[in-house]
Design an enzyme around this catalytic site. Sequence first.
Site, mmCIF file in Angstrom:
data_model
loop_
_atom_site.group_PDB
_atom_site.id
_atom_site.type_symbol
_atom_site.label_atom_id
_atom_site.label_comp_id
_atom_site.label_asym_id
_atom_site.label_seq_id
_atom_site.Cartn_x
_atom_site.Cartn_y
_atom_site.Cartn_z
ATOM 1 N N GLU A 1 47.402 29.503 41.351
ATOM 2 C CA GLU A 1 48.347 28.311 41.504
ATOM 3 C C GLU A 1 49.106 28.155 42.741
ATOM 4 O O GLU A 1 49.555 27.245 42.901
ATOM 5 C CB GLU A 1 49.307 29.569 40.433
ATOM 6 C CG GLU A 1 48.998 29.677 38.597
ATOM 7 C CD GLU A 1 47.440 30.567 38.627
ATOM 8 O OE1 GLU A 1 47.181 30.202 38.152
ATOM 9 O OE2 GLU A 1 47.592 31.330 39.916
ATOM 10 N N ARG B 1 54.488 32.056 40.209
ATOM 11 C CA ARG B 1 52.888 32.593 40.994
ATOM 12 C C ARG B 1 53.149 31.686 41.935
ATOM 13 O O ARG B 1 52.369 31.874 43.290
ATOM 14 C CB ARG B 1 51.615 32.780 40.260
ATOM 15 C CG ARG B 1 51.418 33.677 39.338
ATOM 16 C CD ARG B 1 50.113 33.801 38.953
ATOM 17 N NE ARG B 1 49.353 35.182 40.044
ATOM 18 C CZ ARG B 1 48.111 34.780 39.549
ATOM 19 N NH1 ARG B 1 47.465 34.638 38.627
ATOM 20 N NH2 ARG B 1 47.676 36.244 40.495
ATOM 21 N N LYS C 1 28.529 35.350 29.888
ATOM 22 C CA LYS C 1 29.968 35.777 28.387
ATOM 23 C C LYS C 1 29.671 35.001 27.754
ATOM 24 O O LYS C 1 28.577 34.257 27.409
ATOM 25 C CB LYS C 1 30.622 34.128 29.585
ATOM 26 C CG LYS C 1 31.671 34.934 29.311
ATOM 27 C CD LYS C 1 33.340 33.476 29.384
ATOM 28 C CE LYS C 1 33.786 33.368 28.719
ATOM 29 N NZ LYS C 1 35.101 32.415 29.247
#
Length: 608
Positions: free
Chosen positions: A340, A368, A256
Amino acid sequence: MTTSVERPATSLAALRGPEDLCALTTEQLRELAGEIRRFLVDKVSRTGGHLGPNLGVVELTLALHRVFDSPRDTLLWDTGHQTYVHKILTGRADAFDALRQPEGLSGYPAREESPHDVIENSHASTVLSYADGLAKAHALRGVTDRAVVAVIGDGALTGGMAWEALNNIAAAPHRPVVIVLNDNGRSYAPTVGGIAEHLAARRAADRPAGVPGLFDNLGLVQLGPVDGHDIEALEEALRGAAALRRPVVVHCVTRKGHGHAPAERNEADRCHAVRARPAPGGAPAVKRASWTSVFEAELADLGERRADIVALTAAMLEPTGLTAFARRFPERTFDVGIAEQHAVTSAAGLALGGLHPVVAVYATFLNRGFDQLLMDVALHRAPVTFVLDRAGATGDDGPSHNGMWDLSLFPLVPGLRVAAPRDAATLRRALGEAVAVDDAPTAVRFPKGVVPEPVPAVDTVAGLDVLHRSGEDADVLLVSVGPLAPVCLAAAELLRRRGIGVTVVDPRWIMPVAPELIDLGLAHRAVVSVEDSGRAGGAGAALAQALTDAGARRPVQVMGLPQRFLAQGRREDILARSGLTPDGILSRALRALGRSGDTTPIRRSRGE
């Protein structure tokens, strides 16, 4: 005489689409990758957006578009914030000056922008389910000449939905799906859990094939690990995967922020997202506390006083304000990954074990975990506090990130108590009151951005904060929800100048509707509720129903966000377009009084 063969241009300006990549040499591709990185750093620094994830997939995206024929072959991305390079290669480089701006280029895949964007995917862990469905559709329709390619990060693999999809994909070896695992060891922050440890072992092994593979055990072919910044190696692996004509996982190891020194030095988030660069010569930014930072400090202080408080988040420890708490109480802090649903039910288990969990998520992501909130927390009357950051209109991340759905869902949950603070003091107060509840779930919601100036109450009536009272007649009751208090107060002043009696009340705890608020509503000729959430089923709708049940003669004027997917733009512009302005509230109040055609001039104060 030897004639030289002209090599294709490598500049972005010369690229008309992904088909132009096929003629480039390896060296030209490397030059192009460098140009793309410079382009991203320049453009995203100007507009704000997701920088680190896109710097990490430059070579991977180039390889994907050289091996596969998009849009004939379907390229799917999880999550969609890593598609900036894909947008550049599919003819949208010129639009990056308006990235994440009103009517500009979306920061996520957008079907209306390009046929190369098949799904509008900005919530993680979903792409494999899309891929499974598309592969099934191809099989049923006899389509055999089109590939389905799903790019998913290792962080997104911490979400349970990804494994539900893998369970189905692996059971159908006759339906080809190329799963590209973009493994950079991170989501927003370092990836957590057993899956992360397994992938780390494969990355570190001298002979990766000797490390038992999760995907192999499911019956999936696994290729790699492959250096995700080596275009030749990536192309070889991707072509091999496509040739197998069955479900395959290509394990690509990327970094990243690769190629950008500030990102590579930043171990916290590797420039995951950057803010827009201030305009030259602009006024210096005013340093004011954010809602998140106020919550962060208060929760850490509560943790000092209450040993039973624990904190949970779904891969967003820093963005949701849990860093200070985690620093002080690491053993009481749980990052469960992008999961979640699991976070909510795990919190229920912690509560049943005698603790008080605080689940910190963005408002849009609690959608969610709604079933878990309803059946696993509320049904058990478990004392869990949900802290919803980025509630209401959030703006530049577009329709999927506006936190406008929570208040529409909450009235369905028996026993849930919901607070909407209007400033820093009421946020601290609401959080303390929420964690004091030991027999039901609670929620505290606040928007993105800086906290407004304090809005003091002029009176308190049975726990309701009265922010303004003028006129002898009880004409209009303005019910202000959370951070819209300053707008309601400005509207109250406009009403006062027309000689209309007005009361502005902030219930603070907006669900369930307080009996005292119903009494106050019945005592006024008209009631207008104002909230920065969807109008359907929100705080205003709950109040309207309660007043109707109590015999109110006039309907409540419910003001909020229109119940549709709102385009990206600044929060203040979204609120204005939704009529959530002083003038908009004035108009609705006059309508509630039956004076919609009122042209009485506003009495101006001296000096105006």
